[in-house]
Design an enzyme around this catalytic site. Sequence first.
Site, mmCIF file in Angstrom:
data_model
loop_
_atom_site.group_PDB
_atom_site.id
_atom_site.type_symbol
_atom_site.label_atom_id
_atom_site.label_comp_id
_atom_site.label_asym_id
_atom_site.label_seq_id
_atom_site.Cartn_x
_atom_site.Cartn_y
_atom_site.Cartn_z
ATOM 1 N N ALA A 44 4.911 -9.016 1.526
ATOM 2 C CA ALA A 44 5.992 -8.142 1.978
ATOM 3 C C ALA A 44 6.289 -7.151 0.861
ATOM 4 C CB ALA A 44 7.236 -8.964 2.311
ATOM 5 N N LYS A 45 6.885 -6.021 1.264
ATOM 6 C CA LYS A 45 7.151 -4.986 0.254
ATOM 7 C C LYS A 45 8.060 -5.514 -0.857
ATOM 8 C CE LYS A 45 6.298 -0.623 2.548
ATOM 9 N NZ LYS A 45 6.552 -0.551 3.993
#
Length: 292
Positions: A253-254
């Site tokens: 995930a970012k």
Amino acid sequence: MNPSALPQHIVTRFAPSPTGRLHVGHGWSALMAHDLARTHGGRFLLRIEDIDGARSRAEHVEGIIADLRWLGIDWDEPVVRQSDRLDAYADGLARLKDMGLVYPCFCSRADIAASASAPHGSAGPLYPGTCRTLRDSERVARMAREAHAWRMDMARAVRLAGPLEWQDADRGTVVADPLAAGDVVLARKDAPTSYHLAATLDDAAMGITFVLRGDDLRGATDIHRLLQALLGLPSPVYRHHPLLVAADGRRLAKRDGGLQLAQLRADGVDPARLRADLRLGMFPLGIRPDGP
Ligand code: GLU
């Protein structure tokens, strides 16, 4: 991938949302699309999907561009920014309104969660259709005073478009099932479009013939195919690559700072080496594809 599935002229793109910096999976995805264009004498374009005013950040746009350049990825033509194309999205929505295929929706997320009985997928609960059946007089009155999204009347749209297929570079012809997504949002309460409408219109306007993106967007392709049919747009060939998971099995995930390209850069990783590894499907830090 079956080489005969490729379009004659490859125009492909990478389309990040600037809600954070790029992780290794984004770099891998961008590199695959870039290489496909470069090895076939095609074009590779960059589009910034910044319609989410609350979560998009100018510094992430700069950061994403720096991350891609560091990895050795270059693109043809100026970067396209969705925030510059709001008029095109308004036109697309107006056409669907004229066709009677969209309706205003006043529901909050909490309303939908409370009334939805359908199984929850990663995209959230299916919209139960609450606002689809409002009387015109109520619609007009509420539109004057309440914030509203615009939703597609999916059953009606599917009836109008008829059966649809799209081309998958790995699997061949796929029968589209947009009904599975329910009445999706085409313009949000806080933005004059949604991902589905903007991405479909942009891919057509940019002349994209091949879309490479993560497997989490496979269902979105059914919706985009329907929008293409309704709006008279060409349909690119699609390929959905597996998502990457970290050593502990969680999807990248970012927000996972340690797995970002910027962090690898700060750690002194050689981008040429990383690029060569990614091309071989070899990932750092125990990262691996979630699936074949
Ligand atoms: N902006 C989307 C994302 O960051 C990608 C959309 C697409 O490739 O169609 O997940």
